[in-house]
Design an enzyme around this catalytic site. Structure first.
Site, mmCIF file in Angstrom:
data_model
loop_
_atom_site.group_PDB
_atom_site.id
_atom_site.type_symbol
_atom_site.label_atom_id
_atom_site.label_comp_id
_atom_site.label_asym_id
_atom_site.label_seq_id
_atom_site.Cartn_x
_atom_site.Cartn_y
_atom_site.Cartn_z
ATOM 1 N N HIS A 83 -0.896 0.996 -5.662
ATOM 2 C CA HIS A 83 -0.218 0.531 -5.718
ATOM 3 C C HIS A 83 -0.928 0.466 -4.237
ATOM 4 C CE1 HIS A 83 3.512 -1.301 -3.224
ATOM 5 N NE2 HIS A 83 3.273 0.302 -2.213
ATOM 6 N N GLU A 84 -0.966 1.822 -3.510
ATOM 7 C CA GLU A 84 -1.278 1.745 -2.167
ATOM 8 C C GLU A 84 -3.006 1.611 -1.426
ATOM 9 O OE1 GLU A 84 0.533 3.079 0.412
ATOM 10 O OE2 GLU A 84 1.907 3.690 -1.685
ATOM 11 N N HIS A 94 -2.553 -2.190 -0.753
ATOM 12 C CA HIS A 94 -2.573 -2.292 0.180
ATOM 13 C C HIS A 94 -3.819 -2.276 1.349
ATOM 14 C CE1 HIS A 94 1.668 -2.159 0.489
ATOM 15 N NE2 HIS A 94 2.266 -1.127 0.259
ATOM 16 N N GLU A 139 4.974 -4.734 0.206
ATOM 17 C CA GLU A 139 5.146 -4.188 -0.980
ATOM 18 C C GLU A 139 5.092 -4.821 -3.087
ATOM 19 O OE1 GLU A 139 6.159 -1.046 -0.974
ATOM 20 O OE2 GLU A 139 4.837 -1.192 1.089
#
Length: 265
Positions: A126-127, A130, A189
């Site tokens: 997920h990070e 980004h 997100e």
């Protein structure tokens, strides 16, 4: 040219010259170059390493690096082609992050919530997502345009001698935050969840564990969180529904992955 027309012209030029598309097909505006973001990311990461306690535990570091390396191998070369630097910060906060320039940070508090390699891979994926989607660039660009627009509004109000200017500007600022910046962050997100799900699956981590992760996150929060309307992050239930919606494709990628990591804490 009046200040108002100048600001409008600058806004139009900036928007037209910086329009691009995110990995999920969403239209975005990015005013900064990849090299600028990479330099910022490196500087920020170096500062954090000097200001925060770094874990010296070999097992923790090897475990996190094992997972992060498998995730990083799925990152396109045009995003970052070098070796990612992975650091474990010895702090209780349940968090992780990735920065442009190939930087990944994981806090030891997260290791108490992410129960296995798959769940930690969901967070790291997920990070890193980004970074792939250049959300930092987009947020900075949005902030630049919003500040320019608000300054133009302030100048117009003052030039026309409109009363209660500070009150009006304050209201506009709140409207921008709730109406633009917060939903914008929630969009980031959700997009990172989708991209991250695909990353972890292609890296050979079980994407179904991302649902378990957010169930654990909800328990760890103890139910204490802001209403979703005023939060930069979607509620855990919303994230779980979105992940489940995209699970079929992720499972196909997971089954096709020839590599099944065995990272152990």
């Amino acid at each position: 040219m009046t200040f108002r027309l100048l600001c409008i012209s600058l806004l139009c030029i900036a928007c037209l010259s910086a329009c691009t598309t995110s990995p999920t097909g969403r239209k975005t505006i990015k005013l900064y170059s990849s090299s600028q973001l990479a330099n910022m990311g490196t500087q920020a990461f170096d500062s954090m390493k000097s200001e925060q306690k770094v874990s010296s535990k070999t097992v923790e570091n090897e475990y996190v690096r094992c997972i992060a390396t498998h995730i990083a191998q799925q990152v396109p070369d045009n995003v970052f082609a070098g070796e990612w630097e992975v650091v474990v910060f010895d702090e209780d906060q349940i968090n992780a992050f990735a920065l442009p320039g190939g930087k990944i940070g994981v806090y030891t508090g997260l290791l108490n919530v992410a129960e296995n390699q798959h769940q930690l891979a969901a967070v790291i994926g997920h990070e890193v997502a980004h970074v792939i989607a250049e959300h930092g660039n987009e947020r900075m660009s949005s902030g630049t345009l919003i500040n320019l627009g608000m300054e133009a509004t302030n100048q117009i109000l003052q030039s026309n001698q409109v009363g209660q200017t500070p009150m009006i500007m304050s209201a506009i600022g709140l409207g921008v935050q709730v109406g633009v910046q917060l939903p914008f962050s929630r969009t980031h997100e959700s997009e990172a969840d989708i991209i991250g799900l695909d990353l972890m699956a292609k890296a050979g981590f079980d994407p179904q564990q991302s649902v378990n992760l957010w169930q654990n996150m909800a328990k760890a929060s103890g139910g204490q969180r802001q209403p979703e309307l005023l939060s930069t992050h979607p509620a855990p239930d919303s994230r779980i529904k979105m992940l489940q919606k995209n699970m079929k494709g992720a499972m196909q990628s997971y089954k096709l992955s020839k590599n099944k990591p065995n990272c152990r804490p």
